[in-house]
Design an enzyme around this catalytic site. Structure first.
Site, PDB file in Angstrom:
ATOM      1  N   ARG A  69       0.846  -1.189   0.000  1.00 46.26           N
ATOM      2  CA  ARG A  69       0.000   0.000   0.000  1.00 46.26           C
ATOM      3  C   ARG A  69       0.890   1.250   0.000  1.00 46.26           C
ATOM      4  O   ARG A  69       1.959   1.266   0.621  1.00 46.26           O
ATOM      5  CB  ARG A  69      -0.850  -0.026   1.269  1.00 46.26           C
ATOM      6  CG  ARG A  69      -1.869   1.102   1.405  1.00 46.26           C
ATOM      7  CD  ARG A  69      -2.974   0.995   0.437  1.00 46.26           C
ATOM      8  NE  ARG A  69      -4.154   1.746   0.858  1.00 46.26           N
ATOM      9  CZ  ARG A  69      -5.143   2.052   0.012  1.00 46.26           C
ATOM     10  NH1 ARG A  69      -5.101   1.684  -1.253  1.00 46.26           N
ATOM     11  NH2 ARG A  69      -6.201   2.708   0.450  1.00 46.26           N
ATOM     12  N   THR A 108     -10.083   0.330  -9.408  1.00 45.15           N
ATOM     13  CA  THR A 108      -8.953  -0.469  -8.960  1.00 45.15           C
ATOM     14  C   THR A 108      -8.919  -1.643  -9.913  1.00 45.15           C
ATOM     15  O   THR A 108      -9.733  -1.737 -10.814  1.00 45.15           O
ATOM     16  CB  THR A 108      -9.245  -0.852  -7.482  1.00 45.15           C
ATOM     17  OG1 THR A 108      -9.192   0.324  -6.691  1.00 45.15           O
ATOM     18  CG2 THR A 108      -8.351  -1.902  -6.903  1.00 45.15           C
ATOM     19  N   SER A 163     -10.106  -0.868   1.038  1.00 44.46           N
ATOM     20  CA  SER A 163     -11.156  -1.899   1.086  1.00 44.46           C
ATOM     21  C   SER A 163     -10.802  -3.093   0.212  1.00 44.46           C
ATOM     22  O   SER A 163     -11.630  -3.997   0.028  1.00 44.46           O
ATOM     23  CB  SER A 163     -12.478  -1.325   0.585  1.00 44.46           C
ATOM     24  OG  SER A 163     -12.946  -0.344   1.458  1.00 44.46           O
TER      25      SER A 163
HETATM   26  N1  GLY Z   1      -8.590   3.028  -3.332  1.00 45.13           N
HETATM   27  C1  GLY Z   1      -9.487   1.967  -3.150  1.00 45.13           C
HETATM   28  C2  GLY Z   1      -9.125   1.071  -2.023  1.00 45.13           C
HETATM   29  O1  GLY Z   1      -7.986   1.084  -1.597  1.00 45.13           O
HETATM   30  O2  GLY Z   1      -9.941   0.350  -1.529  1.00 45.13           O
END
Ligand code: GLY
Length: 567
Positions: free
Chosen positions: A101, A377, A449
């Site tokens: 991330r 995504t 998410s």
């Molecule tokens: N940017 C969408 C997520 O990380 O869930």
């Protein structure tokens, strides 16, 4: 004689009809394979993964190849300028996850997206370089390859480099998707150069070459992570960030590390669920909801009924409320993860649902609110001939991130800073308060998410799946799992079936076209639900394994433009 001819003709006719019908049905069936499957949002990227499997690579090698290839062929969300999560099952029974991330730059601060009056300005957290977190994808993919792959970076990156350097034919859908952002790309000369034709729209059918991206990929291939986080590519990122008001500095890039984390694990009706733990909320929401729903036994006729939708929604409301109260970056906040995914806690929630029925979201957890999340995504799933499996979801946040190509480096930057709660502790427009577990802090990971998931049956992969869709990701993944395990659908039907979505706040049920019939809708309203938007929910890329024959079945969501490639 004539009768014989007629009989033969009839048999021939029947055979032709049956054969044609089976052709028609087989094209409708999930893709079947024995040796390996890759399902992604881009046919070229799925093919890149399959190439690596055929050359003897394992699922991790193929996943890394697919990840780099998507950065070239699916620039909407495939990336090297963003971040994500990889869930891995190895055939020696190890399960693990890699967290790549993005992180907030070191000079980021809690109130950076508030205006002079202290009001949150969403424009600031979604556009411009201030919206970019420090990218994690390159570190994550290389970490996975070095620890769990078998091939050299050189080999797994070659398909992506060739696709960028030699180009590929732009199809209608990608051209339309790029052109829908024409106005944004025209704002930035570096983006205009690649994603427009001198400011005009790109044409379907043209050869789409990305030379700068090819050079960046070659630097990564030659130097590994240092080819991105140090040296000339890093210099380009920092210079571009400085020039455009961003916060990313060399020390941010040099300090970026992918982190291997214990998966969020649980079980559901005898299947083992392996999913992503925080800083993604996905795995916890999924497990919490499954644990609650396990207390029901669904009969097949119940699917799509108001009773079923109500059970789903109540389980989701409690799970999403806990997301907002408890979940953030585990390196910064204490998360009661074990409790949230325990069967005992699910029992407590189940009893509440049983006793209280449909309650308004505000009564579940007052004084909290949730942020809106971008839904763009991408996910890909991989399985190899030996039963190793990889489930990866990664993202730039918005479609094409913030739309800004790093000048001279050829790749788009994310706008992931928008996934932080930008104004915790203050009343929002609805008079509700946010919790600060997901507040902005230097080098903190923003809550996600994303729900890349692998489900095992007798310690062998059974389902490998995930989805884009922001907050609709866990609900999409949940419904596909229920469709397979509880309702006996095959992977294609399970993925393509219409879905609903409830995320606690806003307190409403969104649903897909044909997903809720009029009498079901009326029934839900009479139970106290508010019906929300009719919209598309998630795009699942999934694999199912027949537990007996170990044959693999893959399907790319009908809502997606992708491909299941197998051999
Ligand atoms: N940017 C969408 C997520 O990380 O869930």
């Amino acid at each position: 004689m004539l009768t014989q001819i007629l009989i033969s003709f009839k048999i021939y006719f029947i055979v032709v009809v049956i054969f044609s019908a089976s052709q028609i049905f087989s094209s409708e069936d999930p893709v079947r394979a024995k040796n390996g499957l890759v399902v992604s949002a881009s046919d070229l990227a799925s093919n890149a993964g399959i190439k690596i499997l055929k050359e003897g690579g394992n699922a991790v090698d193929a996943a890394v190849a697919t990840g780099f290839a998507l950065a070239v062929t699916f620039p909407q969300a495939g990336n090297i300028g963003g971040g994500g999560f990889m869930v891995i099952h190895l055939n020696d029974s190890r399960n693990t996850t890699i967290d790549f991330r993005e992180i907030a730059p070191f000079s980021a601060f809690e109130k950076m997206f508030l205006d002079s009056l202290g009001n949150y300005n969403p424009e600031k957290s979604t556009t411009g370089m201030l919206s970019s977190g420090v990218p994690g994808t390159v570190a994550g993919l290389i970490y996975a390859l070095n620890k769990y792959g078998t091939m050299r970076l050189n080999d797994v990156m070659q398909p992506a480099i060739s696709l960028a350097e030699n180009g590929f034919i732009l199809d209608e859908k990608l051209a339309a998707s790029i052109n829908s952002m024409n106005e944004v790309f025209n704002r930035y000369p570096s983006s205009k150069k690649i994603f427009t034709d001198n400011g005009g729209e790109l044409k379907a059918g043209m050869l789409f070459v990305q030379k700068d991206l090819a050079e960046t990929l070659k630097k990564i291939k030659d130097k590994g992570s240092a080819g991105f986080y140090e040296g000339s590519v890093a210099e380009k990122i920092v210079e571009f960030s400085n020039k455009n008001g961003g916060l990313i500095k060399q020390e941010d890039l040099s300090n970026y590390k992918a982190v291997e984390r214990k998966p969020a694990e649980g079980n559901y009706r005898g299947y083992k669920i392996i999913s992503m733990a925080p800083p993604s909320a996905g795995g916890i929401i999924l497990l919490e909801a499954l644990n609650i729903l396990e207390n029901y036994s669904f009969n097949k006729e119940e699917w799509g009924s108001s009773e079923y939708i109500s059970k789903l929604c109540e389980a989701l409301k409690y799970s999403f409320a806990d997301r907002t109260e408890y979940l953030g970056d585990p390196d910064f906040v204490n998360i009661p993860a074990e409790k949230l995914i325990s069967k005992e806690y699910a029992q407590e929630l189940f009893k509440k649902i049983k006793n209280n029925g449909v309650v308004s979201s505000e009564k579940i957890k007052p004084n909290l609110f949730d942020n809106h999340e971008e839904e763009n995504t991408t996910h890909y799933s991989v399985v190899d001939k030996d039963g190793n499996a990889v489930s990866t979801t990664y993202t730039l946040n918005s479609w094409f991130g913030n739309g800004m190509v790093v000048d001279g480096a050829g790749f788009l930057m994310n706008n992931e800073m928008d996934d932080f709660s930008s104004k915790p502790g203050s009343a929002n427009q609805f008079g509700l308060l946010g919790s600060d577990v997901n507040s902005i802090q230097p080098h903190k990971r923003m809550l996600s998410s994303m729900t890349p998931t692998i489900i095992l049956k007798n310690n062998f992969p059974f389902l490998i799946l995930g989805s884009p869709g922001g907050s609709t990701i866990p609900t999409s993944v949940l419904q596909v799992i229920l469709n397979v395990i509880d309702f006996g659908m095959n992977i294609k039907d399970a993925i393509d079936a219409p879905r609903i979505h409830h995320q606690w706040i806003p307190d409403r049920i969104d649903y897909e076209k044909f997903g809720v019939t009029e009498d079901v809708r009326q029934n839900l309203i009479s139970r106290g639900y508010k019906m929300g938007e009719v919209r598309s929910l998630g795009r699942v890329e999934g694999i199912e394994v027949d537990p007996q024959t170990k044959v693999y079945y893959g399907h790319s969501d009908k809502r997606s433009q992708g491909k299941a490639a197998g051999y």
